[in-house]
Scaffold this motif. Structure first.
Motif, PDB file in Angstrom:
ATOM      1  N   LEU A 104      79.750   9.515 -57.640  1.00  8.03           N
ATOM      2  CA  LEU A 104      79.353   9.643 -56.240  1.00  8.03           C
ATOM      3  C   LEU A 104      79.993   8.555 -55.393  1.00  8.03           C
ATOM      4  O   LEU A 104      80.492   8.817 -54.294  1.00  8.03           O
ATOM      5  N   ALA A 105      79.988   7.326 -55.904  1.00  8.93           N
ATOM      6  CA  ALA A 105      80.551   6.210 -55.148  1.00  8.93           C
ATOM      7  C   ALA A 105      82.056   6.354 -54.961  1.00  8.93           C
ATOM      8  O   ALA A 105      82.596   6.010 -53.908  1.00  8.93           O
ATOM      9  N   ALA A 106      82.732   6.871 -55.979  1.00 10.42           N
ATOM     10  CA  ALA A 106      84.195   6.977 -55.927  1.00 10.42           C
ATOM     11  C   ALA A 106      84.665   8.018 -54.926  1.00 10.42           C
ATOM     12  O   ALA A 106      85.820   7.961 -54.478  1.00 10.42           O
TER      13      ALA A 106
ATOM     14  N   LEU B  40      89.319  -7.617 -54.320  1.00 12.60           N
ATOM     15  CA  LEU B  40      90.088  -6.418 -54.672  1.00 12.60           C
ATOM     16  C   LEU B  40      90.491  -5.608 -53.444  1.00 12.60           C
ATOM     17  O   LEU B  40      91.590  -5.035 -53.411  1.00 12.60           O
ATOM     18  N   GLY B  41      89.624  -5.545 -52.451  1.00 10.41           N
ATOM     19  CA  GLY B  41      89.954  -4.780 -51.255  1.00 10.41           C
ATOM     20  C   GLY B  41      91.140  -5.366 -50.517  1.00 10.41           C
ATOM     21  O   GLY B  41      92.100  -4.654 -50.180  1.00 10.41           O
TER      22      GLY B  41
ATOM     23  N   GLU C  54      81.474   0.145 -51.973  1.00  8.46           N
ATOM     24  CA  GLU C  54      81.906  -0.779 -50.925  1.00  8.46           C
ATOM     25  C   GLU C  54      83.423  -0.717 -50.726  1.00  8.46           C
ATOM     26  O   GLU C  54      83.914  -0.711 -49.583  1.00  8.46           O
ATOM     27  N   LEU C  55      84.159  -0.653 -51.826  1.00  7.64           N
ATOM     28  CA  LEU C  55      85.615  -0.598 -51.716  1.00  7.64           C
ATOM     29  C   LEU C  55      86.079   0.707 -51.077  1.00  7.64           C
ATOM     30  O   LEU C  55      86.994   0.717 -50.242  1.00  7.64           O
ATOM     31  N   VAL C  56      85.456   1.804 -51.458  1.00 12.82           N
ATOM     32  CA  VAL C  56      85.835   3.096 -50.874  1.00 12.82           C
ATOM     33  C   VAL C  56      85.506   3.125 -49.388  1.00 12.82           C
ATOM     34  O   VAL C  56      86.315   3.573 -48.561  1.00 12.82           O
ATOM     35  N   ARG C  57      84.320   2.659 -49.038  1.00 15.16           N
ATOM     36  CA  ARG C  57      83.924   2.660 -47.625  1.00 15.16           C
ATOM     37  C   ARG C  57      84.809   1.748 -46.775  1.00 15.16           C
ATOM     38  O   ARG C  57      85.010   2.003 -45.583  1.00 15.16           O
ATOM     39  N   SER C  58      85.326   0.698 -47.396  1.00 15.69           N
ATOM     40  CA  SER C  58      86.191  -0.225 -46.643  1.00 15.69           C
ATOM     41  C   SER C  58      87.593   0.332 -46.430  1.00 15.69           C
ATOM     42  O   SER C  58      88.379  -0.239 -45.679  1.00 15.69           O
ATOM     43  N   GLY C  59      87.899   1.416 -47.113  1.00 14.74           N
ATOM     44  CA  GLY C  59      89.231   2.003 -46.978  1.00 14.74           C
ATOM     45  C   GLY C  59      90.280   1.335 -47.842  1.00 14.74           C
ATOM     46  O   GLY C  59      91.490   1.525 -47.624  1.00 14.74           O
TER      47      GLY C  59
END
Length: 454
Positions: free
Chosen positions: A142-144, A259-260, A293-298
């Motif tokens: 779901l997060a990915a 990582l972002g 968090e990483l996905v939402r940050s783009g």
């Protein structure tokens, strides 16, 4: 000794007592989760296939009886009535990959009471652990949000078998591959992997390590770029991949730091080198919250390699699961302990899109448009259908996930739906409770009798 000895001692003691007292009538036990762990809007059924393998092969042999006698301090002759006991019963269960909620039976076992009792520990072990890990993996999916996920959990799981299970469970909910060679081979999964920091350190420089690694592999490579300085490593990887002409098929891996931010800088370096198709893999203690968090940050990360926190379901490593007797010799039974009350009788769960699940008695007709979730998967100790694979489980998972309300699918602060109890099950529960309380007041509880449930 066989897997029959993978049980708690009190199971052996109870089974021996049942045989001594002639209590071998059919008994039904229901396995369910009382309450979902924190941050869980649902669970994913898993562990059924290993359970069916165990039950199909179950037989107490002479060595098992000797083990029972040795650890219990009893004579072999006292436990010999257990010799040759096989599982000859029936299993009704939700197939692997099915979405399940609190209070819903994942499976029900009906067998002669000693048989159903002796297998409790192993069945609970497999279903509880694997459902917990599968549910953690599902949250990562779901997060990915469509990005690729791979399993790197083997070195952190609580044993090699648990690592194998994690690889299989990840595939059941959509992971693309696993680093576990044995699991990849036996389960037909894609094997994935990169290199370790020690590999780079052994060669002394990023460039020497990257070139050697590329020479040793006929196919695409993933280069670990943060052994020394991350951006320098990315630039070195870009140069090596361009010179070797294999960039479009390869990837770099980021394993530490922000990582972002690093992924954004790495993407710019790769693009400037004409390596727009070279992928970025991120790893390093990731869980569904970090991935979300990483996905939402783009962040321009193509693949998330998850392991340490996933293979052990770190934030919820156990389930409040139970395996409770609900019927014996045709008599519905229940437990009245405070906060641990159980509902009597064999059950079914009905699911209808847009409606709350209904936990009902097994012989009830489904509501209009509803689907029964518990299926007959074993009869007389034999499977009733071929083994279900990870592809089948993934299809069930995706279908069930699509039917969940958005709040249940949320990674952060999910809202778990609650199943309803059918009117008939509610009435039976009230009647059995009243009957037990009446018998307790009278200081008697005739084993062969029960409430009038007609």
């Amino acid at each position: 000794m066989s897997k029959a000895t993978s049980t708690d001692l009190y199971e052996v003691s109870m089974a021996r007592s049942y045989l001594r007292e002639g209590m071998s009538a059919p008994a039904t036990f229901s396995l369910f989760v009382r309450d979902l762990p924190p941050n869980r809007g649902f669970l994913v059924c898993a562990g059924l296939e290993p359970v069916l393998d165990f039950l199909a092969d179950y037989q107490v042999d002479t060595e098992d009886v000797a083990v029972f006698a040795s650890v219990s301090g009893q004579r072999y002759e006292d436990l010999e009535p257990l010799l040759g006991l096989r599982f000859t019963g029936e299993v009704r269960a939700m197939p692997e990959g099915t979405i399940v909620l609190a209070g819903e039976p994942l499976l029900e076992i009906t067998a002669a009471l000693p048989e159903a009792q002796l297998v409790e520990t192993y069945v609970l072990n497999q279903v509880s652990h694997q459902t917990a890990v599968a549910s953690k993996c599902a949250r990562c999916v779901l997060a990915a949000a469509g990005h690729m996920l791979v399993d790197f959990s083997l070195r952190r799981t609580h044993g090699v078998e648990a690592g194998h299970q994690a690889a299989r469970l990840g595939a059941m909910v959509g992971f693309a591959g696993t680093s576990d060679v044995a699991a990849a081979y036996s389960e037909g999964l894609a094997a994935v992997g990169t290199m370790a920091h020690s590999y780079v350190e052994a060669f002394g420089t990023d460039e020497a390590a990257f070139r050697a690694f590329a020479r040793s592999r006929p196919g695409p490579v993933t280069l670990l770029v943060d052994t020394y300085d991350t951006l320098t490593g990315v630039k070195t990887a870009a140069r090596v991949l361009r010179e070797l002409g294999i960039g479009p098929r390869c990837a770099i891996r980021l394993d530490s730091g922000d990582l972002g931010a690093l992924a954004g800088q790495a993407r710019a370096v790769l693009d400037a080198a004409g390596l727009q198709e070279t992928r970025i893999v991120a790893s390093g203690g990731l869980d569904e919250f970090a991935v979300d968090e990483l996905v939402r940050s783009g962040a321009p990360i193509d693949t998330f390699a998850v392991g340490t926190k996933i293979g052990v379901s770190a934030d919820a490593p156990y389930l409040d699961s139970a395996y409770k007797l609900v019927e014996f010799d045709g008599r519905p039974v229940m437990k009245l302990s405070s906060a641990k009350v159980t509902a009597p009788g064999r059950k079914q769960v009905f699911r209808q899109p847009g409606q709350a699940d209904v936990v009902a008695l097994a012989d009830e007709r489904p509501p209009h448009g509803a689907t029964p979730l518990l299926e007959l998967v074993m009869r007389e100790g034999h499977r009733t259908s071929p083994r279900s694979g990870t592809a089948d489980a993934l299809e069930r998972f995706n279908a069930g996930l699509a039917e969940l309300p958005p709040g249940a699918r949320s990674v952060r602060a999910p809202v778990a739906p609650r199943a309803k109890i059918s009117a008939r099950l509610g009435l039976l529960t009230t009647e059995v409770r009243r009957y037990i309380e009446t018998c307790l007041l009278a200081n008697e509880y005739p084993a062969a009798a029960g409430p009038d449930t007609s």
